[in-house]
Design a protein around this motif. Sequence first.
Motif, PDB file in Angstrom:
ATOM      1  N   SER A  29       0.795  -1.005   0.123  1.00  0.00           N
ATOM      2  CA  SER A  29      -0.050   0.003  -0.010  1.00  0.00           C
ATOM      3  C   SER A  29       0.951   1.362  -0.037  1.00  0.00           C
ATOM      4  CB  SER A  29      -0.945   0.270   1.178  1.00  0.00           C
ATOM      5  OG  SER A  29      -0.347   0.171   2.187  1.00  0.00           O
ATOM      6  N   LEU A  30       2.148   1.442   0.746  1.00  0.00           N
ATOM      7  CA  LEU A  30       2.891   2.321   0.671  1.00  0.00           C
ATOM      8  C   LEU A  30       3.478   2.695  -0.738  1.00  0.00           C
ATOM      9  CD1 LEU A  30       4.669   2.473   4.091  1.00  0.00           C
ATOM     10  CD2 LEU A  30       2.937   4.251   3.318  1.00  0.00           C
ATOM     11  N   GLY A  31       3.774   1.332  -1.107  1.00  0.00           N
ATOM     12  CA  GLY A  31       4.660   1.452  -2.725  1.00  0.00           C
ATOM     13  C   GLY A  31       3.412   1.996  -3.517  1.00  0.00           C
ATOM     14  N   GLU A  32       2.222   1.776  -3.606  1.00  0.00           N
ATOM     15  CA  GLU A  32       1.316   2.505  -4.304  1.00  0.00           C
ATOM     16  C   GLU A  32       1.189   3.940  -4.216  1.00  0.00           C
ATOM     17  OE1 GLU A  32      -2.113   0.167  -4.041  1.00  0.00           O
ATOM     18  OE2 GLU A  32      -1.708  -1.860  -4.898  1.00  0.00           O
ATOM     19  N   ILE A  33       1.202   4.259  -2.914  1.00  0.00           N
ATOM     20  CA  ILE A  33       1.034   5.710  -2.497  1.00  0.00           C
ATOM     21  C   ILE A  33       2.206   6.447  -3.087  1.00  0.00           C
ATOM     22  CG2 ILE A  33       1.185   7.313  -0.617  1.00  0.00           C
ATOM     23  CD1 ILE A  33      -0.720   5.025   0.812  1.00  0.00           C
ATOM     24  N   PHE A  34       3.616   5.953  -2.739  1.00  0.00           N
ATOM     25  CA  PHE A  34       4.638   6.591  -3.410  1.00  0.00           C
ATOM     26  C   PHE A  34       4.641   6.789  -4.798  1.00  0.00           C
ATOM     27  CE2 PHE A  34       7.655   5.451   0.583  1.00  0.00           C
ATOM     28  CZ  PHE A  34       6.787   6.494   1.241  1.00  0.00           C
ATOM     29  N   LEU A  35       4.257   5.817  -5.593  1.00  0.00           N
ATOM     30  CA  LEU A  35       4.012   6.038  -7.016  1.00  0.00           C
ATOM     31  C   LEU A  35       3.031   7.024  -7.279  1.00  0.00           C
ATOM     32  CD1 LEU A  35       4.171   2.153  -8.218  1.00  0.00           C
ATOM     33  CD2 LEU A  35       5.832   3.930  -8.663  1.00  0.00           C
ATOM     34  N   SER A  36       2.196   7.092  -6.580  1.00  0.00           N
ATOM     35  CA  SER A  36       0.904   8.270  -7.038  1.00  0.00           C
ATOM     36  C   SER A  36       1.467   9.548  -6.942  1.00  0.00           C
ATOM     37  CB  SER A  36      -0.418   7.831  -6.226  1.00  0.00           C
ATOM     38  OG  SER A  36      -0.297   8.013  -5.060  1.00  0.00           O
ATOM     39  N   HIS A  37       2.103   9.806  -5.642  1.00  0.00           N
ATOM     40  CA  HIS A  37       2.666  11.147  -5.223  1.00  0.00           C
ATOM     41  C   HIS A  37       3.810  11.592  -6.167  1.00  0.00           C
ATOM     42  CE1 HIS A  37       0.195  11.986  -1.781  1.00  0.00           C
ATOM     43  NE2 HIS A  37      -0.018  10.915  -1.585  1.00  0.00           N
ATOM     44  N   ASP A  38       3.821  12.709  -6.254  1.00  0.00           N
ATOM     45  CA  ASP A  38       5.123  13.115  -7.081  1.00  0.00           C
ATOM     46  C   ASP A  38       6.357  13.759  -6.208  1.00  0.00           C
ATOM     47  OD1 ASP A  38       6.819  13.624  -9.309  1.00  0.00           O
ATOM     48  OD2 ASP A  38       5.788  15.471  -9.824  1.00  0.00           O
ATOM     49  N   PHE A  39       7.140  13.069  -5.803  1.00  0.00           N
ATOM     50  CA  PHE A  39       8.216  13.711  -4.836  1.00  0.00           C
ATOM     51  C   PHE A  39       9.127  14.277  -5.540  1.00  0.00           C
ATOM     52  CE2 PHE A  39       6.376  10.227  -2.142  1.00  0.00           C
ATOM     53  CZ  PHE A  39       5.953  10.924  -1.179  1.00  0.00           C
ATOM     54  N   ARG A  40       9.461  15.564  -5.204  1.00  0.00           N
ATOM     55  CA  ARG A  40      10.429  16.212  -5.876  1.00  0.00           C
ATOM     56  C   ARG A  40      11.303  17.141  -4.952  1.00  0.00           C
ATOM     57  NH1 ARG A  40       9.771  17.060 -11.411  1.00  0.00           N
ATOM     58  NH2 ARG A  40       7.708  16.412 -12.213  1.00  0.00           N
ATOM     59  N   THR A  41      12.611  17.306  -5.093  1.00  0.00           N
ATOM     60  CA  THR A  41      13.583  18.012  -4.383  1.00  0.00           C
ATOM     61  C   THR A  41      12.907  19.720  -4.550  1.00  0.00           C
ATOM     62  OG1 THR A  41      15.066  18.167  -6.137  1.00  0.00           O
ATOM     63  CG2 THR A  41      15.315  16.301  -4.867  1.00  0.00           C
ATOM     64  N   LYS A  42      13.958  20.639  -3.633  1.00  0.00           N
ATOM     65  CA  LYS A  42      13.692  21.846  -3.941  1.00  0.00           C
ATOM     66  C   LYS A  42      14.081  22.417  -5.144  1.00  0.00           C
ATOM     67  CE  LYS A  42      14.230  22.354   0.912  1.00  0.00           C
ATOM     68  NZ  LYS A  42      15.189  23.106   2.019  1.00  0.00           N
ATOM     69  N   ASP A  43      15.091  21.623  -5.998  1.00  0.00           N
ATOM     70  CA  ASP A  43      15.667  21.937  -7.427  1.00  0.00           C
ATOM     71  C   ASP A  43      14.837  21.551  -8.331  1.00  0.00           C
ATOM     72  OD1 ASP A  43      17.593  22.879  -5.780  1.00  0.00           O
ATOM     73  OD2 ASP A  43      19.065  20.960  -6.280  1.00  0.00           O
ATOM     74  N   GLY A  44      13.738  20.687  -8.064  1.00  0.00           N
ATOM     75  CA  GLY A  44      12.789  20.274  -9.108  1.00  0.00           C
ATOM     76  C   GLY A  44      13.269  18.925  -9.653  1.00  0.00           C
ATOM     77  N   LYS A  45      14.053  18.137  -9.309  1.00  0.00           N
ATOM     78  CA  LYS A  45      14.409  16.966  -9.559  1.00  0.00           C
ATOM     79  C   LYS A  45      13.498  15.941  -8.923  1.00  0.00           C
ATOM     80  CE  LYS A  45      19.289  18.400  -9.927  1.00  0.00           C
ATOM     81  NZ  LYS A  45      20.688  18.064  -9.525  1.00  0.00           N
ATOM     82  N   ASP A  46      13.269  14.849  -9.811  1.00  0.00           N
ATOM     83  CA  ASP A  46      12.466  13.601  -9.292  1.00  0.00           C
ATOM     84  C   ASP A  46      13.198  12.903  -8.178  1.00  0.00           C
ATOM     85  OD1 ASP A  46      10.218  14.417 -10.775  1.00  0.00           O
ATOM     86  OD2 ASP A  46      10.623  12.952 -12.225  1.00  0.00           O
ATOM     87  N   LEU A  47      12.376  12.436  -7.247  1.00  0.00           N
ATOM     88  CA  LEU A  47      12.950  11.568  -6.149  1.00  0.00           C
ATOM     89  C   LEU A  47      12.325  10.119  -6.510  1.00  0.00           C
ATOM     90  CD1 LEU A  47      12.756  13.247  -2.867  1.00  0.00           C
ATOM     91  CD2 LEU A  47      14.649  12.867  -4.068  1.00  0.00           C
ATOM     92  N   LEU A  48      13.481   9.209  -6.689  1.00  0.00           N
ATOM     93  CA  LEU A  48      12.816   7.697  -6.484  1.00  0.00           C
ATOM     94  C   LEU A  48      12.994   7.137  -5.142  1.00  0.00           C
ATOM     95  CD1 LEU A  48      14.483   6.491 -10.016  1.00  0.00           C
ATOM     96  CD2 LEU A  48      12.129   6.629  -9.369  1.00  0.00           C
ATOM     97  N   ILE A  49      11.928   6.704  -4.321  1.00  0.00           N
ATOM     98  CA  ILE A  49      11.944   6.331  -3.183  1.00  0.00           C
ATOM     99  C   ILE A  49      11.619   4.904  -3.095  1.00  0.00           C
ATOM    100  CG2 ILE A  49      11.239   6.605  -0.699  1.00  0.00           C
ATOM    101  CD1 ILE A  49      10.691   9.627  -1.648  1.00  0.00           C
ATOM    102  N   PHE A  50      12.400   4.101  -2.293  1.00  0.00           N
ATOM    103  CA  PHE A  50      12.025   2.695  -2.253  1.00  0.00           C
ATOM    104  C   PHE A  50      11.783   2.371  -0.852  1.00  0.00           C
ATOM    105  CE2 PHE A  50      13.790   2.578  -6.633  1.00  0.00           C
ATOM    106  CZ  PHE A  50      12.759   2.051  -7.232  1.00  0.00           C
ATOM    107  N   ILE A  51      10.762   1.535  -0.485  1.00  0.00           N
ATOM    108  CA  ILE A  51      10.697   0.751   0.823  1.00  0.00           C
ATOM    109  C   ILE A  51      11.754  -0.182   0.981  1.00  0.00           C
ATOM    110  CG2 ILE A  51       9.222  -0.126   2.242  1.00  0.00           C
ATOM    111  CD1 ILE A  51       6.846   1.388   0.745  1.00  0.00           C
ATOM    112  N   ASP A  52      12.609  -0.273   1.845  1.00  0.00           N
ATOM    113  CA  ASP A  52      13.555  -1.324   1.864  1.00  0.00           C
ATOM    114  C   ASP A  52      13.171  -2.106   2.792  1.00  0.00           C
ATOM    115  OD1 ASP A  52      15.969  -2.233   1.348  1.00  0.00           O
ATOM    116  OD2 ASP A  52      17.143  -1.160   3.042  1.00  0.00           O
TER     117      ASP A  52
END
Length: 133
Positions: A29-52
């Motif tokens: 469920s958290l993986g699906e949520i992280f895929l649906s949200h668009d996480f970006r840094t302050k510079d506008g670069k995308d973040l790839l976050i994985f649940i370890d």
Amino acid sequence: MRKQNDFDLYKIEKTNPRIFKIKQLIKKSLGEIFLSHDFRTKDGKDLLIFIDDIILSKDARVANVFLTNFSNDTELDGEEILSEIDNSLQKIKKEFSSKIELRYTPKLRFKFDGLREKSFKIDQKINNLSKTK
């Protein structure tokens, strides 16, 4: 009194099947949520976050979620990633509680796992040494 031995280090931890299933449900469920949200840094670069990994308490009320960064930008530290998650924490919790169907929704605690990044750096240094020989 029981004597302290080193054998305790090698014991295989017994996992409760219920806890294991809840861990998998939380991870999914958290993986699906992280895929649906668009996480970006302050510079506008995308973040790839994985649940370890997820460490769940025995009563399944507290879940420690260990995250790993797989973005191209290696200069990001765990603090920046955790701050981006904290900015949208309310949305994440709301979606999480609606997706997961348990009697008690576990309290989420996000932590950054820097061990994998350290191992990548060590591997790169070893590869560089082997190339120079």
